[in-house]
Design a protein around this motif. Sequence first.
Motif, mmCIF file in Angstrom:
data_model
loop_
_atom_site.group_PDB
_atom_site.id
_atom_site.type_symbol
_atom_site.label_atom_id
_atom_site.label_comp_id
_atom_site.label_asym_id
_atom_site.label_seq_id
_atom_site.Cartn_x
_atom_site.Cartn_y
_atom_site.Cartn_z
ATOM 1 N N MET A 109 8.765 -4.261 -9.087
ATOM 2 C CA MET A 109 7.508 -4.456 -8.370
ATOM 3 C C MET A 109 7.765 -4.887 -6.929
ATOM 4 S SD MET A 109 5.036 -3.452 -10.124
ATOM 5 C CE MET A 109 3.636 -4.052 -9.162
ATOM 6 N N LYS A 110 8.766 -5.763 -6.777
ATOM 7 C CA LYS A 110 9.094 -6.264 -5.442
ATOM 8 C C LYS A 110 9.561 -5.114 -4.555
ATOM 9 C CE LYS A 110 11.857 -9.735 -3.100
ATOM 10 N NZ LYS A 110 13.284 -9.926 -2.999
ATOM 11 N N GLU A 111 10.409 -4.317 -5.129
ATOM 12 C CA GLU A 111 10.935 -3.178 -4.384
ATOM 13 C C GLU A 111 9.807 -2.220 -3.996
ATOM 14 O OE1 GLU A 111 14.371 -0.197 -5.484
ATOM 15 O OE2 GLU A 111 14.937 -2.241 -6.013
ATOM 16 N N PHE A 112 8.902 -2.035 -4.955
ATOM 17 C CA PHE A 112 7.775 -1.135 -4.729
ATOM 18 C C PHE A 112 6.887 -1.654 -3.605
ATOM 19 C CE2 PHE A 112 3.475 0.457 -5.872
ATOM 20 C CZ PHE A 112 3.742 1.812 -5.725
ATOM 21 N N LYS A 113 6.655 -2.998 -3.619
ATOM 22 C CA LYS A 113 5.834 -3.622 -2.573
ATOM 23 C C LYS A 113 6.471 -3.408 -1.207
ATOM 24 C CE LYS A 113 2.849 -7.533 -3.706
ATOM 25 N NZ LYS A 113 2.868 -8.982 -4.012
ATOM 26 N N GLU A 114 7.763 -3.602 -1.149
ATOM 27 C CA GLU A 114 8.486 -3.412 0.111
ATOM 28 C C GLU A 114 8.366 -1.966 0.588
ATOM 29 O OE1 GLU A 114 11.928 -6.823 -0.353
ATOM 30 O OE2 GLU A 114 12.467 -4.710 -0.426
ATOM 31 N N PHE A 115 8.493 -1.088 -0.373
ATOM 32 C CA PHE A 115 8.414 0.344 -0.077
ATOM 33 C C PHE A 115 7.042 0.690 0.519
ATOM 34 C CE2 PHE A 115 7.365 4.646 -1.751
ATOM 35 C CZ PHE A 115 8.291 5.356 -1.010
ATOM 36 N N ILE A 116 5.982 0.140 -0.098
ATOM 37 C CA ILE A 116 4.613 0.417 0.350
ATOM 38 C C ILE A 116 4.371 -0.193 1.740
ATOM 39 C CG2 ILE A 116 2.174 -0.170 -0.094
ATOM 40 C CD1 ILE A 116 3.029 1.938 -2.007
ATOM 41 N N SER A 117 4.863 -1.433 1.931
ATOM 42 C CA SER A 117 4.528 -2.150 3.158
ATOM 43 C C SER A 117 5.355 -1.684 4.347
ATOM 44 C CB SER A 117 4.721 -3.655 2.950
ATOM 45 O OG SER A 117 6.069 -3.897 2.596
ATOM 46 N N ARG A 118 6.270 -0.781 4.113
ATOM 47 C CA ARG A 118 7.111 -0.324 5.214
ATOM 48 C C ARG A 118 6.335 0.515 6.224
ATOM 49 N NH1 ARG A 118 12.246 2.116 2.742
ATOM 50 N NH2 ARG A 118 12.397 0.278 1.449
ATOM 51 N N GLY A 119 5.193 1.046 5.814
ATOM 52 C CA GLY A 119 4.346 1.742 6.780
ATOM 53 C C GLY A 119 4.523 3.238 6.752
ATOM 54 N N ASN A 120 5.759 3.693 6.613
ATOM 55 C CA ASN A 120 5.924 5.146 6.632
ATOM 56 C C ASN A 120 5.389 5.790 5.358
ATOM 57 O OD1 ASN A 120 7.920 4.093 5.067
ATOM 58 N ND2 ASN A 120 9.618 5.077 6.143
ATOM 59 N N VAL A 121 5.152 4.952 4.338
ATOM 60 C CA VAL A 121 4.524 5.477 3.125
ATOM 61 C C VAL A 121 3.088 5.878 3.439
ATOM 62 C CG1 VAL A 121 3.770 4.898 0.801
ATOM 63 C CG2 VAL A 121 5.977 4.113 1.608
ATOM 64 N N MET A 122 2.423 5.062 4.269
ATOM 65 C CA MET A 122 1.054 5.397 4.662
ATOM 66 C C MET A 122 1.055 6.699 5.461
ATOM 67 S SD MET A 122 -0.982 3.486 3.250
ATOM 68 C CE MET A 122 -2.489 4.049 4.070
ATOM 69 N N ASP A 123 2.002 6.826 6.367
ATOM 70 C CA ASP A 123 2.123 8.068 7.132
ATOM 71 C C ASP A 123 2.289 9.255 6.191
ATOM 72 O OD1 ASP A 123 1.961 6.574 9.362
ATOM 73 O OD2 ASP A 123 4.069 6.753 9.940
ATOM 74 N N MET A 124 3.166 9.044 5.196
ATOM 75 C CA MET A 124 3.464 10.098 4.247
ATOM 76 C C MET A 124 2.202 10.454 3.454
ATOM 77 S SD MET A 124 6.675 10.087 1.669
ATOM 78 C CE MET A 124 5.848 9.305 0.285
ATOM 79 N N ALA A 125 1.463 9.418 3.011
ATOM 80 C CA ALA A 125 0.249 9.649 2.222
ATOM 81 C C ALA A 125 -0.773 10.428 3.049
ATOM 82 C CB ALA A 125 -0.338 8.315 1.770
ATOM 83 N N ILE A 126 -0.930 10.005 4.306
ATOM 84 C CA ILE A 126 -1.869 10.705 5.187
ATOM 85 C C ILE A 126 -1.416 12.155 5.370
ATOM 86 C CG2 ILE A 126 -2.703 10.826 7.576
ATOM 87 C CD1 ILE A 126 -2.547 7.688 7.517
ATOM 88 N N GLY A 127 -0.107 12.327 5.533
ATOM 89 C CA GLY A 127 0.434 13.672 5.681
ATOM 90 C C GLY A 127 0.132 14.544 4.479
#
Length: 134
Positions: A5-23
């Motif tokens: 879960m911790k790793e997942f949170k870090e992954f999400i909060s890195r920001g580029n995941v949001m970019d990827m999702a928007i993409g």
Amino acid sequence: MKGFMKEFKEFISRGNVMDMAIGIIIGGAFTAIVTALVDSIIMPLITGIFGGLSVKEWAFHIGKSTIAVGALVQAIINFLLIALVLFSVIKAINKVKKKEEETEEEPTTKECPFCKSEIPVEATRCPHCTSELK
Ligand SMILES: [Zn+2]
């Protein structure tokens, strides 16, 4: 599980995941537009050119088998269009990015108008030819 879960949170909060999702969302919407364009404009055009036989119905018959090339042709046209537009979009984005980088970097040197050597931008007298600069 906690580590996961911790790793997942870090992954999400890195920001580029949001970019990827928007993409992905934009890509999906975009694919729908291209598909609509191909289905409702380009395919009917090709159908018209080829005398009324819909591309979807293009097929060979080998013995009892039917080789339906229409779906493949349509998929290729879709792909080419998507690739073409994506390429244009990426090119435009790169252009904007490049411009931003260029404006961000302020020059630290300038060229002496008399001897054409590179000198500090704040110099009032050229260290090479001793000309006075405005
Ligand atoms: Zn000079």
